[in-house]
Scaffold this motif. Structure first.
Motif, mmCIF file in Angstrom:
data_model
loop_
_atom_site.group_PDB
_atom_site.id
_atom_site.type_symbol
_atom_site.label_atom_id
_atom_site.label_comp_id
_atom_site.label_asym_id
_atom_site.label_seq_id
_atom_site.Cartn_x
_atom_site.Cartn_y
_atom_site.Cartn_z
ATOM 1 N N GLN A 44 -6.398 20.497 3.960
ATOM 2 C CA GLN A 44 -5.389 21.870 2.950
ATOM 3 C C GLN A 44 -5.563 23.003 4.173
ATOM 4 O O GLN A 44 -4.457 23.637 4.622
ATOM 5 C CB GLN A 44 -6.000 22.517 1.812
ATOM 6 N N ASP A 54 -3.613 17.790 0.026
ATOM 7 C CA ASP A 54 -3.941 19.001 -0.206
ATOM 8 C C ASP A 54 -2.844 19.955 -0.002
ATOM 9 O O ASP A 54 -3.198 19.567 1.184
ATOM 10 C CB ASP A 54 -5.565 19.274 0.021
ATOM 11 N N GLU A 55 -2.058 19.781 -0.191
ATOM 12 C CA GLU A 55 -0.818 20.976 -0.415
ATOM 13 C C GLU A 55 -0.039 20.748 1.375
ATOM 14 O O GLU A 55 -0.188 21.759 1.848
ATOM 15 C CB GLU A 55 -1.118 22.847 -0.520
ATOM 16 N N SER A 90 -8.644 21.485 -4.897
ATOM 17 C CA SER A 90 -8.861 21.585 -3.452
ATOM 18 C C SER A 90 -10.886 21.035 -3.579
ATOM 19 O O SER A 90 -11.073 20.201 -3.094
ATOM 20 C CB SER A 90 -8.899 22.304 -2.218
#
Ligand SMILES: Nc1ncnc2c1ncn2[C@@H]1O[C@H](COP(=O)(O)OP(=O)(O)OP(=O)(O)O)[C@@H](O)[C@H]1O
Ligand SMILES: [Mg+2]
Lengths: 251, 426
Positions: free
Chosen positions: A87, A172-173, A43
């Motif tokens: 995220q 991000d995820e 991240s």
């Protein structure tokens, strides 16, 4: 021209050095996946690319389409085509999702020299994109992400991506917290944007996402460095064996 | 400072003897003049004025206008847009402007300057002996409105108080009777015609009869050079409901007092407020809700946004009398400081003498959330626009509670406009 060229990137947050010399080159049309243990700096890398103020680049360089990224504010990066799917998308009370997306799209259109969309035109564009991510209508009238479920927040990120049509997407995820159906929907949305002119950096913990969004290269990030890169079979291997073997091999 | 206050007092008192007031005000003027002669203007030694210095206000020689301007309708529409309602009455520098009224709704609006006798409520709820500016208003008021809300009035009554002349003061008076079982909305809209420096000192008395429900909206959007003192005194009878919306958007000096007595069981009062402090402005809100009998509810939400070197004051007093059991009172005062120079003094003051009550209160002082700002910017929205959006988002909770969606939307736009026009950041 390359899309993204990172050389020997070092970055700190406060006193801690988190990225410790990253080299990464992404060409137009390529999809790169980044995997790696919790806290390895994934991240942070995404944050550095999008201009998050908490991080300071202490060494190295980042060129985006030949431009020095560090000279650009977050909004300028977005207007130039960088998109970070968060995220943890932020909840913003009192600002409707609809208003936000329109303001955002119009800021980017203005930068591209296109005319701003009025409320009606915006509505027809957004409706079409909402269908792709199977987004419930009422989410547009609500405050940004406020009270959205985890899955709805991620869909909202992909919806923004579809609207803004960026050139470099950093996810991000985006898959974490999604059920199987939502994962498929989100992946479909992302794949909609796949083109020879666009590149993606996909951060994930799960090989499953990579079944849907097939990467050209998989990197393993560990303690702020890329310790291994390979084809998509690397993701399968990681799923099977965990990270231990790479970290040991690297040491 | 004492001298300045005394000469200001003398100037105002001289104005009170210049002309005989209209019949409705004769008695009020007599009593209020006596109170004002006695008490004069407040100093910071008085508890209610501890954070608010009126020296600047008292130092200006405010004129009393007897011949009001008569601007065309378009001039009013420009500053009071949108004209929300059909029950429109316009007052210029405190005087009723007869040519500009709209068609009446179910509510009756009478102008006090031309009423033969005072309405029963005049002077009954706002106490001239306790409040210096109520005394001043009573001593100098010569016009205003009396609104009687009957039945179910879907159309709001819109009273526009426009300031036209430089350094003029006006002391409008409003009396509202929400009759038994009625439903209504009244908007008091303080605007400025030419951006002149002026002083408005208004007093509103509002009585909510049994089972009646009223939204009272007070908009103060007269601009950065305005001095505004407003006092609202309300009384709510059994099962009545009063909702106040006090929206103050800038001004050099703004002081709002709101006092509500919950006088009959089942009475409810919602007090919403939004204040925007800009430049060197001062914005002070004093509220007081009195739970006099059991089973009443009060809800208070005042939100403040302060920028530049503006100063805010919030004092929220809640009194629950000894036999007012089963009272419910909530109070909240979140503030957003947009600059290092801005300040807020906030203090709740709960005086609870009954034991079976639910009361809560909270105040907060914060800044814009950097993560939210980054999120918006990461979507291409420029920093200033992002700050404006977040600030308006903060205000939205109060604005969206306004009685009509069109009003909420209009005020949201005015809020952003005022913030952008004068809002500096550091
Ligand atoms: N603002 C910050 N201040 C201090 N430390 C930070 C900051 N942001 C991140 N870190 C630290 O940097 C390290 C890397 O964090 P990062 O969020 O990049 O990890 P990650 O690889 O994304 O992990 P995960 O898989 O759990 O999401 C962690 O040890 C984290 O605590
Ligand atoms: Mg992470």
């Amino acid at each position: 021209m390359t899309m993204l060229e990172i050389e020997n990137l070092h970055a700190t947050a406060g006193d801690a050095e988190i990225l410790k010399g990253i080299d990464l080159t992404i060409r137009p049309g390529e999809i790169h996946a980044i995997m790696g243990p919790n806290g390895s700096g994934k991240s942070t890398l995404a944050g550095v690319l999008s201009g998050r103020a908490a991080f300071e680049v202490t060494k190295g360089s980042i060129l985006y389409q030949g431009k020095n990224l560090q000279e650009l504010d977050p909004e300028q990066r977005a207007r130039e085509g960088i998109f970070l799917a968060f995220q943890y998308p932020v909840e913003i009370p009192g600002v409707t999702n609809n208003y936000f997306l329109k303001a955002s799209l119009n800021a980017i259109r203005t930068h591209r020299g296109e005319e701003e969309l009025d409320a009606m035109d915006f509505l027809s564009v957004v409706k079409e994109k909402m269908k792709i991510v199977e987004m419930p209508k009422d989410l547009m009238g609500r405050s940004i992400n406020e009270g959205f479920s985890g899955g709805e927040k991620k869909r909202n990120e992909v919806l923004q991506m579809l609207l803004l049509e960026p050139k470099l997407m950093v996810l991000d995820e985006t898959d974490s917290g999604l059920d199987i159906d939502a994962l498929r929907v989100v992946a479909t949305g992302v794949n909609h944007l796949r083109s020879p002119e666009r590149s993606m950096l996909v951060i994930t913990h799960y090989q499953r996402l990579l079944d849907y969004i097939v990467p050209d290269v998989v990197h393993v990030l560990s303690e702020g460095r890329i310790v291994r890169s390979g084809g998509r079979e690397l993701a399968l291997e990681l799923e099977e064996k965990g990270y231990g073997w790479i970290e040991e091999a690297g040491a | 400072m004492k001298d300045a206050l005394q000469s200001a007092q003398a100037r105002f008192l001289a104005q009170a003897t210049e002309r005989i007031p209209p019949p409705a005000f004769v008695e009020l003027r007599r009593e209020a003049t006596a109170a004002f002669t006695d008490r004069g203007l407040p100093t910071m030694k008085q508890e209610e004025w501890r954070h608010t210095n009126i020296a600047h206000l008292a130092g200006i020689e405010w004129a009393a206008l007897h011949e009001p301007l008569a601007p065309p309708r378009s001039a009013i529409e420009d500053v009071a847009t949108p004209i929300f309602a059909c029950g429109l009455e316009v007052f210029i520098d405190g005087h009723h402007h007869p040519e500009l009224h709209g068609s009446p709704g179910a509510s009756e609006v009478e102008t006090l300057g031309s009423t033969p006798a005072p309405p029963a409520l005049l002077g009954r709820l706002a106490d001239a002996k306790a409040h210096p500016f109520v005394a001043l208003n009573g001593a100098l008021a010569c016009d205003g409105a009396r609104v009687r809300v009957h039945g179910d009035d879907p159309r709001a009554v819109h009273l526009v108080f426009a300031q036209g002349s430089e350094d003029a003061a006006s002391h409008p008076r409003v009396v509202i009777d929400a009759e038994r079982g009625s439903r209504g909305t009244i908007i008091l809209d303080h605007v400025s015609l030419a951006g002149a420096r002026h002083f408005a000192n208004s007093v509103v008395e509002v009585e909510i009869a049994e089972e009646a429900s009223l939204d009272l909206v007070i908009l103060q959007r007269a601009g950065g050079t305005s001095f505004h003192v407003g006092h609202v005194a309300g009384r709510v009878e059994r099962n009545g409901r009063l909702r106040t919306h006090t929206i103050s958007l800038g001004g050099r000096f703004v002081r709002n007092d709101l006092e509500v007595v919950l006088a009959g069981e089942g009475a409810e009062c919602t007090m919403n407020g939004l204040y925007l402090g800009l430049g060197e402005g001062l914005i002070d809100n004093h509220t007081w809700v009195d739970h006099a009998v059991p089973h009443c509810t009060s809800r208070e939400l005042y939100k403040g946004v302060l920028t530049g070197s503006a100063r805010g004051v919030f004092r929220g007093r809640v009194v629950v009398r000894p036999d007012a059991q089963k009272s419910e009172a909530t109070q909240s005062n979140p503030n957003l400081l947009l600059s290092d120079g801005a300040e807020i003094d906030t203090k709740p003051q709960l005086e609870i003498y009954a034991n079976d009550v639910k009361c809560s209160h909270g105040a907060a002082i914060g800044r814009l959330d950097p993560e939210s700002l980054f999120y918006l910017r990461s979507r291409g929205i420029g920093e200033d626009e992002a700050r404006g959006l977040l600030t308006r988002g903060f205000a939205a909770e109060v604005l969206s509670a306004l009685p009509e969606p069109s009003l909420a939307e209009a005020m949201s736009a005015v809020f952003l406009e005022k913030l952008e026009a004068t809002g500096q950041r550091t």
